[in-house]
Design an enzyme around this catalytic site. Structure first.
Site, mmCIF file in Angstrom:
data_model
loop_
_atom_site.group_PDB
_atom_site.id
_atom_site.type_symbol
_atom_site.label_atom_id
_atom_site.label_comp_id
_atom_site.label_asym_id
_atom_site.label_seq_id
_atom_site.Cartn_x
_atom_site.Cartn_y
_atom_site.Cartn_z
ATOM 1 C CB CYS A 46 31.364 72.770 67.944
ATOM 2 S SG CYS A 46 30.152 74.086 67.689
ATOM 3 C CG HIS A 78 35.760 69.433 59.781
ATOM 4 N ND1 HIS A 78 34.523 69.972 60.049
ATOM 5 C CD2 HIS A 78 36.130 69.957 58.592
ATOM 6 C CE1 HIS A 78 34.173 70.783 59.072
ATOM 7 N NE2 HIS A 78 35.145 70.798 58.176
ATOM 8 C CE LYS A 125 32.688 66.070 62.749
ATOM 9 N NZ LYS A 125 33.006 67.494 62.624
ATOM 10 C CD GLU A 157 26.670 73.579 55.504
ATOM 11 O OE1 GLU A 157 27.134 73.844 54.383
ATOM 12 O OE2 GLU A 157 26.362 74.434 56.345
#
Length: 462
Positions: free
Chosen positions: A61, A128, A100, A186
């Site tokens: 995040c 990511h 993650k 998204e």
């Protein structure tokens, strides 16, 4: 993502987010926590492990709330702490531990980071392909080269995240990186049929989603958030309905707004039949990805593709309030945010010193705390040129922080005095992009391609 500390101390939080009825389709389920303390993380995981199939630690995040709370991607430099967190969870839990992460600019450092997590006990890694600085208008493309290097360097399964806008992107990512799985955030929110390879009419999925909500109720804010994503492009055309969707207070009211959007889209399709479509979004009623504007485009309005905020400002003709201020105004319609109309407490005069007192006595302060001792003339300060609030002593524009932030953002400039580094972040983003020539920007599916306009026209008119 659940907050580990809140999950441990708050029984209602556990009940609302995990200790509730679930559907068989919800499994397998991975519960993701944000945490920065090994003991707290493990306590939360132990409370959750009987209700899920794996526990994930969020190290990706990049938002400001994660920076303030010291979790997510802002832990990626604290390798000793992360080792202890993963190792303890791996030893104590009966379910697998996964992570993650976001990447570092350097591929070799990213690889060493992944190997450290694997050695500590991580059993599945989602990567990511963006750095923690790549967010909002500075997002840019994700680096699949980083993900590919991690995949080759570790023995555990690796999932890729970033640049997934359609099913073709999924297939290309699997082929180019060699990962075992692909995650979409998204892209999947704007088109929940992404992994089916379809781009249906928006109302088809909106109606299906509302049927699910009626069968399995959830907070209204969740419903509204999903429909804002699904109807994103259409709501740029029908601004009034976007405002109604934001204000409506019941599920049936939300369904009524969605139905009205459907009717307007079908009327528009009927008018366009046999004619060449016009406008910025001629096929806005089709589920399609939202491509964020790049760093250069984000600093000014682009021809033919204006932002939501730009459309709001054009419609209102005034400065648009933030979301938090809009909520406050809904609760109190008479509330004003004009600095010139704010109540200012009078300057208190210093009273004579009382015999035996150690310090001059101040009168009762309406703010409920001891004010600084002020002379009869009060405290003088330099005012901001735009709003009259005190300006920053080291501001390069001689403005208060609020006005400085607006100007620095508009001009893509830095103000070290207020800690605003728009220009520096832009330069870093562009340098990162230039250093990755192999990156491919995601391209939206064109109408007429599989899943495009021609495929849905028949169902749209039905």
């Amino acid at each position: 993502m659940l907050h580990a500390q809140v999950f441990v101390r708050d029984a209602n939080y556990r009940k609302e987010n995990l200790y509730c009825e679930v559907c068989p389709e919800d499994r397998p389920l991975i519960v993701q926590f944000c945490a920065n303390d090994p003991e707290v993380f493990v306590q939360a995981a132990l409370l959750a492990q009987d209700y899920c199939d794996a526990i994930d630690l969020n190290l990706g995040c990049p938002q400001m709330i994660a920076k303030r709370g010291h979790y997510g991607a802002f832990l990626q430099d604290e390798w000793d702490l992360l080792q202890r967190m993963i190792l303890l969870a791996h030893e104590k839990l009966s379910v697998p531990v996964t992570c993650k992460i976001r990447v570092f600019p350097e591929i070799d450092k990213t690889v060493r980071y992944a190997q450290m997590l694997e050695k500590a006990g991580c059993q599945l890694l989602t990567v990511h392909g963006r750095t923690k600085e790549q967010k909002g208008p500075l997002s840019g493309a994700a680096s699949w080269e980083h993900i590919k290097a991690v995949r080759k360097a570790v023995a555990i399964p690796v999932f890729a995240n970033g640049n997934i806008q359609c099913l073709q992107d999924v297939e290309r990512c699997l082929r180019d990186t060699g990962v075992q799985g692909v995650m979409s955030a998204e892209g999947n929110l704007h088109n929940p049929a992404l992994f089916e390879g379809r781009s249906p009419a928006v109302w088809e999925l909106a109606e299906e989603y509302l049927d699910i909500v009626r069968e399995h109720p959830c907070p209204l804010s969740y419903v509204r958030a999903h429909l804002f994503k699904l109807w994103h492009h259409t709501l740029q055309v029908y601004q009034q309905l976007r405002e109604e969707l934001a204000k409506v207070k019941t599920l049936e009211g939300i369904a009524a707004v969605s139905q009205e959007l459907k009717l307007r889209c079908q009327e528009e399709i009927s008018r366009q039949e046999g004619a060449k479509p016009t406008g910025d979004l001629p096929f806005h009623w089709i589920c399609q990805p939202y491509i964020r504007p790049g760093p250069r485009e984000g600093s000014k309005e682009r021809a033919g593709a204006r932002s939501k905020r730009a459309l709001e400002e054009e419609e209102c003709g005034t400065e648009v309030l933030s979301k938090n201020k809009q909520k406050k105004q809904l609760r109190n319609p008479h509330k004003t945010f004009d600095p010139s109309l704010k109540r200012r407490w009078p300057v208190h005069k210093q009273l004579p010193r009382q015999p035996g007192a150690s310090s001059p006595r101040l009168p009762h302060c309406p703010l409920g705390h001891r004010m600084r001792q002020l002379g009869e003339a009060g405290t003088k300060y330099a005012k901001c040129d735009q709003c009259g609030n005190p300006k920053g002593n080291r501001c390069v524009f001689s403005l208060c922080r609020g006005c400085c932030k607006k100007r620095a953002s508009k001009e893509t400039a830095d103000c070290p005095g207020h800690g605003l580094l728009f220009k520096t972040k832009l330069e870093k983003s562009l340098a990162w992009k230039e250093a990755q020539p192999e990156l491919q920007e995601p391209q939206p599916a064109a109408p007429g391609t599989p899943g495009g306009f021609s495929e849905v026209m028949g169902s749209a008119l039905a």
